[in-house]
Design a protein around this motif. Structure first.
Motif, mmCIF file in Angstrom:
data_model
loop_
_atom_site.group_PDB
_atom_site.id
_atom_site.type_symbol
_atom_site.label_atom_id
_atom_site.label_comp_id
_atom_site.label_asym_id
_atom_site.label_seq_id
_atom_site.Cartn_x
_atom_site.Cartn_y
_atom_site.Cartn_z
ATOM 1 N N ASN A 240 73.300 49.514 38.786
ATOM 2 C CA ASN A 240 72.718 50.403 40.004
ATOM 3 C C ASN A 240 72.199 51.486 39.469
ATOM 4 O O ASN A 240 72.008 52.506 40.239
ATOM 5 C CB ASN A 240 74.124 50.326 40.840
ATOM 6 C CG ASN A 240 74.412 49.108 41.591
ATOM 7 O OD1 ASN A 240 73.855 48.655 42.747
ATOM 8 N ND2 ASN A 240 75.431 48.616 41.126
ATOM 9 N N HIS A 474 73.972 53.477 46.556
ATOM 10 C CA HIS A 474 73.732 53.018 44.988
ATOM 11 C C HIS A 474 74.802 53.807 44.186
ATOM 12 O O HIS A 474 75.213 53.501 43.266
ATOM 13 C CB HIS A 474 72.405 53.256 44.631
ATOM 14 C CG HIS A 474 71.374 52.632 44.881
ATOM 15 N ND1 HIS A 474 71.254 51.200 44.488
ATOM 16 C CD2 HIS A 474 70.383 52.417 45.836
ATOM 17 C CE1 HIS A 474 70.140 50.529 45.034
ATOM 18 N NE2 HIS A 474 69.639 51.151 45.911
ATOM 19 N N ARG A 477 78.274 52.195 44.342
ATOM 20 C CA ARG A 477 78.303 51.112 43.438
ATOM 21 C C ARG A 477 78.397 51.480 41.974
ATOM 22 O O ARG A 477 79.208 50.830 41.168
ATOM 23 C CB ARG A 477 77.103 49.993 43.741
ATOM 24 C CG ARG A 477 76.929 49.459 45.138
ATOM 25 C CD ARG A 477 75.825 48.438 44.947
ATOM 26 N NE ARG A 477 75.622 47.792 46.106
ATOM 27 C CZ ARG A 477 74.551 48.170 47.114
ATOM 28 N NH1 ARG A 477 73.732 49.352 46.832
ATOM 29 N NH2 ARG A 477 74.504 47.832 48.232
#
Length: 555
Positions: A240, A474, A477
């Motif tokens: 990510n 993002h 993650r």
């Protein structure tokens, strides 16, 4: 096999955001005794390592001149980095780096001494040469991320950039001196001498590490990550982190083809130019000398070209070097090719390494750099095997020319992945998440944990809100969430619920320490869409009896 204070590769500041501070000069890092001692020890050890590298390549041409077998020396050197760098990166983030480095360096010294004795007794074979080269490479792979990670502990932040330059000069000085010394020793003292020097030179590294008193890097309130969990978190972060992914893609496009001249250089010196071990040492030394010169020119080149064009120019220079290696029939052409190769190598490698460094926050630095090292050496290993086989089938000139063409073709194919795009991002921990409110003690290993954040937004802002929230997803993650999503209330317009799953309560507490100032900016952007008070956060922990569905299992 080679070391510097960052174990083969230059390091960067964990926080690239410009700051004011004392003016630094190229000599500033040497004001700090720890840096000076470790830098000197690593340069000496690197000279021994490059002597080993040169002598092992030449030894293999004596034991078996088959191109594929000779190229296997390069494979045995680089393959361990591909296989073990990622686990080593996880270890670098969770163990005492100094003690770990000391233990592995002692093991490498013993292995090096054993093989030196084997060569001295005339018992070397292609098999045991590859085996011991591989074992020494394993030691390099295990310590590479730890070496890279200790740099910010050696100098203050304002001296990091000149420290990086000094490290680059040190590694390339050793690459210039070591092979030339190895060639001279082989010619005058026999093939065993460089292997003994390599084993002895490593003692300085061990002594320097024993002398160094590692500073404490902040107060750790949570226990260290477990090995398996650390590996998974590292993979999730890399997956990510678009800035790191771009760097890895550009690295593959270069190293896969640049590996050709590293793998085939012993045969160029021995078979194509018909030289001896001293010539092979001088060719390697010329690569190192070219890299030293290139390191001094890097600041000007980067300012003039920028990282993307600098890597493109370095790739073209590498292609020119491989063409020259392909047509070389005399030592002068080989030396010119080596200088081109050295200047181009440092231009590309330094740019890629900086791009990887500035993309990583401190908590995952070892694992992120291990991803870079794994990609780097994986491409070198694969490329070395490919070019060795092609050289056996088509000859040395054809293999070099094909590699040069491939390197040039890779420039437009990888151009869309931009480098150092994270250079202006503040990745220092913000520590702005409040401590979760709980009514009873929660065991650290309980999980998974479902975190929900409820937003109330103006329906007219829906598209803009979802776009901003996607960017924040993002970040979730990258910092440890293995699943993330957004849900919209079908009955209440403008009610949005963000959710993410974390492996355990402890892993969620770690998220609180991983959030950066850049993440805080994203979070503030999302919160601006919230219309009433503060978004409501809840923490839901799986009960002991609740089954774990497929969606609740870490990916």
């Amino acid at each position: 096999m080679s070391r510097t204070i960052w174990r083969r590769r230059v390091s960067q500041s964990p926080n690239p955001v410009p700051e004011t501070g004392p003016t630094s000069s190229p000599w500033s890092p040497f004001r700090h005794a720890t840096f000076s001692v470790l830098w000197t020890a690593t340069v000496i050890a690197n000279i021994g390592s490059w002597m080993y590298s040169a002598a092992s390549g030449w030894l293999m041409t004596s034991l078996s001149p088959e191109p594929l077998i000779v190229s296997m020396v390069q494979v045995a050197t680089t393959l361990p980095m591909f296989l073990f760098a990622l686990p080593a990166g996880a270890l670098a983030d969770i163990v005492d780096k100094r003690k770990f480095l000391i233990a592995v360096e002692i093991a490498v010294t013993i292995i090096s001494a054993i093989f030196a004795a084997i060569v001295w007794l005339g018992l070397a074979t292609p098999f045991n040469l590859l085996l011991f080269t591989f074992l020494i490479g394993v030691g390099s792979a295990l310590t590479a991320p730890a070496w890279q990670s200790i740099v910010p502990q050696l100098v203050p932040k304002h001296d990091l950039q000149p420290a990086i330059a000094a490290n680059s000069v040190g590694i390339n000085l050793s690459r210039a001196v070591g092979p030339a010394l190895a060639g001279t020793m082989v010619a005058r003292l026999g093939i065993g001498a460089p292997f003994w020097i390599n084993a002895i030179s490593n003692l300085g590294i061990i002594g320097a590490l024993l002398w160094w008193k590692q500073p404490q890097t902040g107060n750790r309130h949570l226990r260290a990550e477990r090995f398996g969990s650390a590996i998974r978190a590292g993979f999730r972060h890399a997956k990510n982190n678009q800035h790191l992914r771009a760097t890895l893609a550009r690295g593959v496009g270069f190293f896969l083809f640049a590996s050709a001249y590293w793998a085939l250089l012993p045969l160029v010196a021995r078979s194509q130019i018909a030289g001896g071990p001293d010539l092979y040492g001088f060719l390697l030394g010329a690569i190192g000398a070219g890299a030293v010169g290139g390191a001094f020119a890097l600041p000007w080149l980067k300012a003039s070209l920028g990282p993307d064009r600098l890597v493109a120019v370095g790739t073209i220079g590498t292609a020119i070097a491989m063409v020259l290696f392909g047509v070389a029939r005399d030592s002068a052409t080989g030396i010119v090719a080596s200088v081109f190769a050295g200047v181009s190598w440092i231009a590309v490698l330094a740019s890629l390494n900086v791009s990887a460094q500035v993309a990583l926050p401190e908590w995952v630095r070892g694992r992120g750099l291990a991803m870079f090292v794994t990609t780097f050496f994986g491409a070198l290993s694969l490329g070395s095997a490919i070019w060795g086989q092609l050289a056996a089938m088509l000859g040395l000139p054809a293999a070099h020319l094909l590699a040069a063409a491939g390197a040039v073709l890779a420039i437009p194919l990888t151009w869309r992945w931009k480098l150092q795009t994270a250079a202006g991002i503040d990745l220092t921990p913000s520590m702005h998440w409040p401590v979760p409110i709980i009514t009873h003690e929660v065991a650290e290993d309980r999980g998974p944990v479902l975190v929900t954040i409820e937003y109330r937004i103006d329906p007219r802002d829906r598209a803009a809100f979802l776009g901003a929230l996607e960017k924040l997803g993002h970040q979730r993650r990258r910092d440890g969430a293995y699943a993330w999503g957004v849900f919209e209330d079908a009955a209440v317009e403008g009610r949005m619920v963000e959710t993410f799953l974390v492996e355990s309560w402890l892993e969620h507490l770690r998220q609180h320490e991983r959030v950066t100032n850049a993440d805080r900016v994203l979070q503030d952007e999302v919160h601006r869409f919230h219309t009433t008070g503060t978004p409501m956060v809840t923490h839901l922990i799986a009960t002991e009896s609740s089954p774990k569905s497929a969606a609740a299992r870490p990916a």
